[in-house]
Design a protein around this motif. Structure first.
Motif, mmCIF file in Angstrom:
data_model
loop_
_atom_site.group_PDB
_atom_site.id
_atom_site.type_symbol
_atom_site.label_atom_id
_atom_site.label_comp_id
_atom_site.label_asym_id
_atom_site.label_seq_id
_atom_site.Cartn_x
_atom_site.Cartn_y
_atom_site.Cartn_z
ATOM 1 N N GLN A 136 -1.427 42.965 -1.053
ATOM 2 C CA GLN A 136 -1.599 41.516 -1.040
ATOM 3 C C GLN A 136 -2.259 41.048 0.255
ATOM 4 O OE1 GLN A 136 -1.132 39.166 -3.509
ATOM 5 N NE2 GLN A 136 -2.242 37.968 -1.971
ATOM 6 N N SER A 140 -5.473 38.595 0.290
ATOM 7 C CA SER A 140 -5.397 37.281 0.934
ATOM 8 C C SER A 140 -6.683 36.915 1.658
ATOM 9 C CB SER A 140 -4.223 37.241 1.916
ATOM 10 O OG SER A 140 -4.431 38.143 2.989
ATOM 11 N N GLU A 143 -8.534 35.161 -1.527
ATOM 12 C CA GLU A 143 -7.901 34.202 -2.418
ATOM 13 C C GLU A 143 -7.022 33.236 -1.631
ATOM 14 O OE1 GLU A 143 -5.648 36.468 -5.269
ATOM 15 O OE2 GLU A 143 -3.908 36.638 -3.969
ATOM 16 N N THR A 144 -6.844 32.049 -2.173
ATOM 17 C CA THR A 144 -6.023 31.038 -1.520
ATOM 18 C C THR A 144 -4.547 31.296 -1.793
ATOM 19 O OG1 THR A 144 -6.029 29.561 -3.432
ATOM 20 C CG2 THR A 144 -7.882 29.365 -1.886
ATOM 21 N N LEU A 146 -2.569 29.243 -3.212
ATOM 22 C CA LEU A 146 -2.334 28.791 -4.584
ATOM 23 C C LEU A 146 -2.699 29.885 -5.580
ATOM 24 C CD1 LEU A 146 -1.599 26.643 -6.657
ATOM 25 C CD2 LEU A 146 -3.955 25.764 -6.486
ATOM 26 N N GLN A 147 -3.816 30.560 -5.367
ATOM 27 C CA GLN A 147 -4.223 31.650 -6.258
ATOM 28 C C GLN A 147 -3.228 32.812 -6.184
ATOM 29 O OE1 GLN A 147 -8.176 32.094 -4.580
ATOM 30 N NE2 GLN A 147 -9.139 31.316 -6.456
ATOM 31 N N THR A 148 -2.754 33.095 -4.988
ATOM 32 C CA THR A 148 -1.748 34.152 -4.830
ATOM 33 C C THR A 148 -0.509 33.833 -5.655
ATOM 34 O OG1 THR A 148 -2.506 34.710 -2.598
ATOM 35 C CG2 THR A 148 -0.264 35.360 -3.185
ATOM 36 N N ARG A 149 -0.056 32.598 -5.589
ATOM 37 C CA ARG A 149 1.116 32.176 -6.353
ATOM 38 C C ARG A 149 0.849 32.266 -7.849
ATOM 39 N NH1 ARG A 149 3.499 26.526 -4.583
ATOM 40 N NH2 ARG A 149 3.775 27.781 -2.702
ATOM 41 N N GLN A 150 -0.338 31.844 -8.270
ATOM 42 C CA GLN A 150 -0.679 31.861 -9.699
ATOM 43 C C GLN A 150 -0.810 33.289 -10.232
ATOM 44 O OE1 GLN A 150 -4.265 29.521 -9.420
ATOM 45 N NE2 GLN A 150 -3.209 27.605 -9.984
ATOM 46 N N ASN A 151 -1.209 34.220 -9.366
ATOM 47 C CA ASN A 151 -1.437 35.604 -9.797
ATOM 48 C C ASN A 151 -0.202 36.487 -9.697
ATOM 49 O OD1 ASN A 151 -4.191 35.246 -10.395
ATOM 50 N ND2 ASN A 151 -4.777 35.559 -8.255
#
Length: 388
Positions: A136, A140, A143-144, A146-151
């Motif tokens: 991760q 990082s 990706e933002t 928010l994208q990390t959380r969504q993925n």
């Protein structure tokens, strides 16, 4: 393109008459890392592949004269899949001992072939590096938050193999992981003399996949599979050395109440674990969310420490009366403890001491026995602080 954290480390370790050994499971991106090394290297390179018949022929005569002819004018020798080359350790030793200034990078999908079965060890002549599925901390960079959380849900299910991250649909991800399971996962192990069938190995992996985060008995595993305890230990050793499994031992300060000889097993990648049990259901439909979350965080934390040169010993902790902690890091005799919870609603982890405050409670015996240890609750809200 994902920038792999290990690239700068390998470039820094390219020294005359030294070998960089890059290990990792199949398909985690070792070949791409080699390509990047060659692109950035200022000098003439020769790239060989240990699975290529012509490479085997070129390196077969183990003589100084042969290697001097082969490497005349070459500054960097790169050998991919080096574990397939007979007596590779002796051949690499001869090259770095006799060819002035040569720099070598060799990759292997199985550590035991290059280190333990290499004939003459490369002690003092090599550095070892380990490439995991994408961390991760590497993602990082592109990706933002928010994208990390969504993925996150997808990474708990499909893991972080480089190609999995590039595929667009869930069906493509499933097909790819099943292909690894069938075609690559045990390839190195089955090449060893005496192992002719993968059935018992797959059965063992499946048992462990359902017991991630639980203490494992070799005797029970052997009885269930119809094989001896020693065979179970042998298989687990091989699965560790081929980067399929990771062993977590029990921590003890030699106190009577502490478990000392147990072990837990984790998969280096969640996607491989789910492929083994043929379960790619959505996270919202699963009963094993906590198991997947624990496996994911522990491996991401290990990757983070490895790539940041933080040398730790890793354990779990438990007492005979059932007090336990999921994950412990020991560095310079200091302990950092982690309790890993998918949700923050743990029966014993939190206690209300007012209408507005939540007080964290750690196992009483651990707190008394190790007062200088830090204790941390890992949830979806704060896990990024520990792996990015």
């Amino acid at each position: 393109m994902i920038q792999r954290a290990i690239l700068s480390e390998i470039l820094a370790k390219l020294k005359p008459n030294k070998v960089c050994l890059l290990f990792g499971a199949r398909r985690v991106g070792k070949t791409i890392v080699l390509q990047k090394v060659v692109e950035r290297f200022k000098g003439k390179s020769l790239v060989l592949n240990g699975e290529d018949y012509e490479t085997l022929q070129l390196l077969e005569p183990r003589s100084i004269s042969n290697y001097k002819r082969l490497l005349n004018g070459i500054d960097l020798l790169v050998i991919d899949e080096a574990q397939n080359i007979p007596e590779i350790g002796k051949k690499l030793k001869l090259m770095v001992d006799e060819i002035k200034g040569i720099k070598i990078v060799a990759t292997g999908s199985s550590a035991f072939d290059l280190l333990n079965l290499s004939g003459e060890p490369l002690t003092g002549r090599s550095s070892s590096h380990y490439l995991y599925s994408v961390a991760q901390m590497e993602l990082s960079k592109t990706e933002t938050i928010l994208q990390t959380r969504q993925n996150l849900d997808e990474r708990l299910i499909y893991g972080s193999y480089p190609e999995v991250l590039m595929l667009k649909t869930q069906d493509e991800k499933k097909e790819y992981l099943n292909d690894i399971k069938q075609g690559y996962l045990l390839k190195d192990i089955l090449m060893i003399d005496g192992l002719r069938s993968s059935n018992k190995m797959y059965d063992l992996l499946k048992l462990l996949a359902f017991q991630v985060g639980q203490e494992v008995s070799y005797n029970e595993l052997g009885n269930h599979l119809g094989i001896s305890k020693n065979t179970v230990e042998k298989y687990l050793d091989l699965l560790t050395k081929t980067f399929v499994l990771y062993r977590l031992g029990a921590y003890s300060g030699n106190l009577r109440k502490e478990i000392t000889k147990s072990q837990k097993w984790y998969f280096l990648d969640n996607g491989i674990r789910n492929a083994i049990v043929s379960d790619f259901k959505l996270l919202s439909l699963r009963q094993d969310k906590g198991l997947l979350w624990e496996n994911y965080f522990i491996m991401e934390r290990i990757k983070y420490n490895a790539y940041n040169k933080i040398n730790c010993n890793y354990y779990f902790w438990r007492t005979y009366d059932g007090q336990e902690i999921d994950f412990i890091e020991e560095k310079n005799r200091k302990l950092t403890a982690f309790e890993i919870k998918w949700t923050a609603n743990s029966r014993w982890l939190f206690e209300r001491d007012s209408a507005t405050e939540t007080k964290v409670k750690q196992p009483v015996f651990f707190a008394k026995s190790y007062p200088n240890a830090s204790f941390n609750i890992i949830t979806q809200e704060n896990y990024r602080d520990w792996i990015m």
